[in-house]
Structures are given as C-alpha cells and as structure tokens.
Design a protein around this motif. Structure first.
Motif, short mmCIF file in Angstrom:
data_model
loop_
_atom_site.label_atom_id
_atom_site.label_comp_id
_atom_site.label_asym_id
_atom_site.label_seq_id
_atom_site.Cartn_x
_atom_site.Cartn_y
_atom_site.Cartn_z
N ALA A 48 -4.63 14.44 -37.16
CA ALA A 48 -5.45 14.29 -38.35
C ALA A 48 -5.02 15.28 -39.41
CB ALA A 48 -6.93 14.49 -38.02
N LEU A 49 -5.30 14.93 -40.65
CA LEU A 49 -5.06 15.83 -41.78
C LEU A 49 -6.36 15.93 -42.56
CD1 LEU A 49 -1.93 16.21 -43.90
CD2 LEU A 49 -4.12 16.07 -45.06
N GLY A 50 -6.80 17.16 -42.84
CA GLY A 50 -8.08 17.36 -43.50
C GLY A 50 -7.98 18.20 -44.76
N MET A 51 -8.89 17.93 -45.69
CA MET A 51 -9.02 18.72 -46.92
C MET A 51 -10.50 19.02 -47.15
SD MET A 51 -6.45 17.13 -49.77
CE MET A 51 -4.68 17.07 -49.49
N SER A 52 -10.76 20.19 -47.72
CA SER A 52 -12.14 20.60 -47.98
C SER A 52 -12.70 19.88 -49.19
CB SER A 52 -12.19 22.11 -48.20
OG SER A 52 -11.28 22.49 -49.22
N LEU A 53 -14.04 19.79 -49.23
CA LEU A 53 -14.77 19.23 -50.36
C LEU A 53 -15.60 20.32 -51.02
CD1 LEU A 53 -16.22 15.85 -49.00
CD2 LEU A 53 -14.64 16.11 -50.93
N GLU A 76 -17.79 25.56 -54.62
CA GLU A 76 -18.06 26.06 -53.27
C GLU A 76 -17.78 24.97 -52.24
OE1 GLU A 76 -21.81 28.89 -54.70
OE2 GLU A 76 -22.14 26.83 -53.96
N VAL A 77 -17.21 25.36 -51.13
CA VAL A 77 -16.89 24.38 -50.09
C VAL A 77 -18.17 23.91 -49.41
CG1 VAL A 77 -16.46 26.17 -48.33
CG2 VAL A 77 -15.44 23.90 -48.07
N ILE A 78 -18.32 22.58 -49.30
CA ILE A 78 -19.53 22.03 -48.68
C ILE A 78 -19.21 21.07 -47.53
CG2 ILE A 78 -20.95 22.23 -50.76
CD1 ILE A 78 -20.48 19.20 -51.19
N GLY A 79 -17.96 20.73 -47.34
CA GLY A 79 -17.60 19.80 -46.28
C GLY A 79 -16.12 19.52 -46.31
N ALA A 80 -15.72 18.43 -45.68
CA ALA A 80 -14.30 18.09 -45.63
C ALA A 80 -14.12 16.60 -45.38
CB ALA A 80 -13.59 18.88 -44.54
N LEU A 81 -13.00 16.08 -45.85
CA LEU A 81 -12.53 14.74 -45.52
C LEU A 81 -11.32 14.87 -44.60
CD1 LEU A 81 -12.48 12.91 -48.99
CD2 LEU A 81 -14.09 12.49 -47.11
N SER A 82 -11.19 13.96 -43.65
CA SER A 82 -9.98 13.94 -42.83
C SER A 82 -9.54 12.50 -42.60
CB SER A 82 -10.23 14.62 -41.48
OG SER A 82 -11.05 13.83 -40.64
N VAL A 83 -8.25 12.33 -42.43
CA VAL A 83 -7.68 11.05 -42.04
C VAL A 83 -7.12 11.23 -40.64
CG1 VAL A 83 -5.85 9.36 -42.47
CG2 VAL A 83 -7.16 10.31 -44.38
N ALA A 84 -7.60 10.42 -39.70
CA ALA A 84 -7.20 10.51 -38.31
C ALA A 84 -6.38 9.29 -37.93
CB ALA A 84 -8.43 10.63 -37.41
N THR A 85 -5.33 9.52 -37.15
CA THR A 85 -4.40 8.45 -36.82
C THR A 85 -3.78 8.69 -35.46
OG1 THR A 85 -2.37 7.31 -37.55
CG2 THR A 85 -2.53 9.66 -38.00
#
Length: 265
Positions: free
Chosen positions: A209-214, A220-229
């Motif tokens: 997976a590759l993730g980036m913060s939201l 301010e960081v509140i979460g993250a998105l990730s793409v999993a494969t």
C-alpha cells in the motif's frame, strides 16, 4: 427478592446477530476458542459456527493462531474513537475515493489515528478479480500501515517516541524498543521527505500500500488516504504515476475539508 435485569431481551431477537455477539463475549472473556467449543456453546452446527467466526476474522475481531484456535483480534480490545467529526469526513471523502479507485482500479482506504492504531473509516474497492477487500472497521498498528506512517511522520517526534514506548503501546502490541526505534525514526524522516509512506506486506501477507496524510484547513493532519494492491501489481502501478494520482485526489479532498470543516475547527 426480585431480580431486576435492565438488559431486556428484544421482542424480536435476530439469532445470527446474537450468536455473533456471544462469540465476541467468549473471545473477550476466554481469550481462546476452538471451533468445536464455539458450536457447542451456541448449540449450532460446526459449519454455522465456522461461518460466524469467519465474519469476525474478516472484520478484525478474531484471528486464528498456529493451532487453528480463534483468539481476539485487533478490533476487539479497542475503545471508541471519540472523534465526532469522522462521519462528515467519510461523507466528504467517499466521492473522491470512488473516483480514485475507478481511475486506478485498486482499493482506496480512508483512516484516522487513535493512539498507536489506525482505524479504517471507509473503503472503495477496485474491480479486479484479485483485489484487496473491504477494510472498513479494521484496526491496524499505525507504525506498520502506510497511512498510519504518513500520519505519524507529521507529528512531533518526541510525542511519537513517547507514544510507542509507553505501557499502553506494550499492552496493545505496538511497543517499539529503544534498539529498534532509530530505524523507525529514519523511516518517518524518509516519509516526510518523500511526502508518502509505503507498506510492503507490513500488515498483511501479499499486500502492499501507499499512503498520504490528509489535512484540515489549518494544515493539521487529521487522517490519511491509502491505495492497497496485491504485491505483484504495486511496482507497475507506482511507475504509472500512483503518487501523483493520490496527491491530486488529496488536493481536491482537502479543498472540500477546508470548506466543510470535518474536525470542528
């Protein structure tokens, strides 16, 4: 003396739901459960008990040990997130996640951090026959999940060190020793430089997976998105512009978050 039980049985109980909840109680209180014992406790066929336990495994409430016993999973011992804005965050994120999933034909996840864990709030699955399934409701170690690492990289380093060396981290199975911590800190430093975090079978076998913060409107960081494969598809996907695709989705989503504050700002 009259025995008063405030927990009145519902007028129209749903047996399958009740059986699943009873299995959760057995796992919580006993710590280990065999399929045969589960069937006996519920008074059902082993095949029925197996289907119920399989759902608990799927949702992270149970795992199987090396002897095929069922033991509590990550999700069974965690308290409520107590983040009142997560519902709005999910609503804002879902259209963006679906567009990204459709563009990449891979699974996209939204998560937030609670302590040393990340909780998956929502999933948009790809349509490949071989794909990463729905992770909504799952709980994973933040220092192993790609989105979790992306979040941790933006927090105060001293606070992160204290978090993962605490007694609660040890109890939760997330403790990082003083010997191992410098390597983890270097990984977070690299995440900050690169702007994304990767996970190669760190949480699940055969999955990357590759993730980036939201961020909210204040940055301010509140979460993250990730793409999993599946692992075999990660490198071609990365070379085809995975980082840029997630970054553009994040940019558009953060515009919506700033316009519709999801954290009470």
């Amino acid at each position: 003396m009259q025995n008063i039980d405030p927990r009145k049985k519902p007028q129209y109980p749903i047996e399958a739901v009740d059986n699943a909840l009873r299995l959760l109680q057995l796992l919580r209180d006993g710590g280990k459960l065999r399929l045969k014992d589960a069937a006996t406790e519920l008074g059902v066929a082993p095949s029925t008990a197996h289907r119920l336990l399989a759902m608990l495994v799927y949702r992270g409430f149970a795992v199987q040990d090396e002897f095929k016993n069922y033991v509590p999973g990550e999700a069974i011992g965690v308290g409520p997130a107590r983040l009142g804005w997560t519902r709005l965050l999910r609503q804002l994120s879902q259209p963006h996640m679906e567009l990204l999933s459709g563009r990449l034909n891979e699974t996209v996840n939204l998560m937030v951090r609670v302590g040393t864990k990340v909780r998956f709030l929502s999933t948009s699955e790809g349509s490949n026959a071989l794909r990463v399934g729905d992770r909504q409701g799952s709980v994973m170690p933040a220092h192993k999940a790609s989105g979790g690492k992306a979040i941790l990289a933006e927090l105060d380093p001293a606070m992160v060190h204290k978090l993962f060396s605490s007694n609660s981290a040890e109890i939760g199975g997330d403790y990082i020793s003083e010997q191992a911590y410098p390597a983890f800190q270097r990984e977070l430093d690299a995440v900050r430089r690169n702007g994304f975090a990767a996970n190669f079978e760190g949480t699940e076998e055969g999955i990357s997976a590759l993730g980036m913060s939201l961020h909210n409107g204040r940055g301010e960081v509140i979460g993250a998105l990730s793409v999993a494969t599946p692992l075999a598809r990660f490198r071609p996907l990365f070379d085809a512009g995975l980082v840029q695709a997630i970054a553009e989705t994040r940019r558009q989503l953060e515009v919506d978050i700033a316009a519709n504050p999801a954290d009470g700002e």
